[in-house]
Design an enzyme around this catalytic site. Structure first.
Site, PDB file in Angstrom:
ATOM      1  CB  ALA A 112      21.475 -20.522 -11.025  1.00  0.00           C
ATOM      2  CD  GLU A 113      23.601 -17.061 -11.771  1.00  0.00           C
ATOM      3  OE1 GLU A 113      22.719 -16.173 -11.851  1.00  0.00           O
ATOM      4  OE2 GLU A 113      23.605 -17.944 -10.901  1.00  0.00           O
ATOM      5  CB  THR A 114      27.831 -21.229 -17.019  1.00  0.00           C
ATOM      6  OG1 THR A 114      26.901 -22.318 -16.932  1.00  0.00           O
ATOM      7  CG2 THR A 114      29.181 -21.764 -17.484  1.00  0.00           C
ATOM      8  CG  HIS A 159      26.270 -19.678  -7.170  1.00  0.00           C
ATOM      9  ND1 HIS A 159      25.465 -18.835  -7.894  1.00  0.00           N
ATOM     10  CD2 HIS A 159      26.309 -20.848  -7.869  1.00  0.00           C
ATOM     11  CE1 HIS A 159      25.032 -19.462  -8.972  1.00  0.00           C
ATOM     12  NE2 HIS A 159      25.527 -20.692  -8.981  1.00  0.00           N
TER      13      HIS A 159
END
Length: 262
Positions: free
Chosen positions: A45-47, A73
């Site tokens: 979802a995210e880095t 997160h």
């Protein structure tokens, strides 16, 4: 060039729970193109990418498709990496984002607490395209800086939603939060953001900058327990402080690896 990559499960105390985030702690910023390609390759979802600059940690977040303004997160995950893998010896880490300002994360035993700005939101008429995509009419709707929030009467209603992601992908903004009172916590939520490449996010810390003030006012309390009821699930402890929101959770390491860029 070789870069260390950490994959952290955030808002959980067990591997395979919560929301996985990639974290790269850098000596200097990479090009935007390379960071976007790493995020796409990670397919999380995210880095988060972090660079220390005079005692403050600059942070940027990328989905597989775009750079975003705020990610809870992945910020929690980045703080966990600094505390656990880099032995950061202070109780509070100060991050700075050019898009979201100062963000602080403190540690008390196993609990990490993020200090984020409260979202700027307002009530709106439930948008017809979102109602149609969700297949259910909400009790209320709000529009924040980047997301819509729709509230429902029961946890079962939120659990049973089966969105049309193609329709949701046409919604203006980052994503759509759906929420209700919880059966065992103060409130539950889910988060849909197909327009940025995430059909359903497992646990969305930044969404709680909107959820916390809304439910604090509804329930008449400033400290709240929350659960994001995605398939992986995540547990959060939230506190409404007016213009700031504290969002707490746990994290665990899933992977430590190395990226080889030629």
């Amino acid at each position: 060039m070789k870069l260390k990559l950490y994959q952290i499960d955030a808002f959980t105390d067990r591997v395979f729970g919560g929301n996985p985030a990639g974290v790269c702690i850098l000596d200097d910023w990479l090009s935007e193109d390379i960071m976007q390609k790493i995020a796409l390759e990670n397919n999380l979802a995210e880095t988060a990418f972090v660079v220390e600059e005079e005692g403050v940690f600059g942070i940027r977040w990328f989905t597989p498709l775009v750079e975003i303004d705020l990610c809870g997160h992945a910020t929690l995950a980045a703080a966990y990496v600094l505390f656990e893998h880099f032995q950061y010896d202070r109780d509070t880490i100060e991050f700075y984002s050019t898009r979201s300002g100062t963000l602080k994360v403190s540690r008390t035993d196993e609990l990490l607490t993020m200090d984020f700005p409260t979202d700027d939101y307002a009530p709106v008429t439930p948008p017809e395209n979102i109602v149609h995509a969700l297949g259910s009419v909400p009790l209320e709707a709000f529009r924040g800086k980047t997301d819509y929030l729709l509230t429902f009467s029961s946890q079962q209603e939120v659990e049973n939603l089966s969105p049309d992601f193609n329709l949701l992908s046409k919604v203006d903004g980052r994503g759509v939060i759906v929420s209700s009172p919880g059966d065992q916590v103060d409130f539950v939520s889910r988060f849909f953001a197909p327009q940025v490449g995430i059909s359903e996010d497992p646990v969305t810390g930044s969404a709680h900058t909107t959820l916390t003030p809304v439910w604090s006012k509804k329930l008449g309390k400033n400290q709240l327990t929350a659960k994001q009821i995605s398939q992986r699930g995540g547990d959060l402890w939230c506190e409404f402080l007016g213009d700031r929101v504290k969002i707490s959770g746990k994290a665990v390491t899933y992977l430590v690896g190395e990226i080889a860029i030629t």
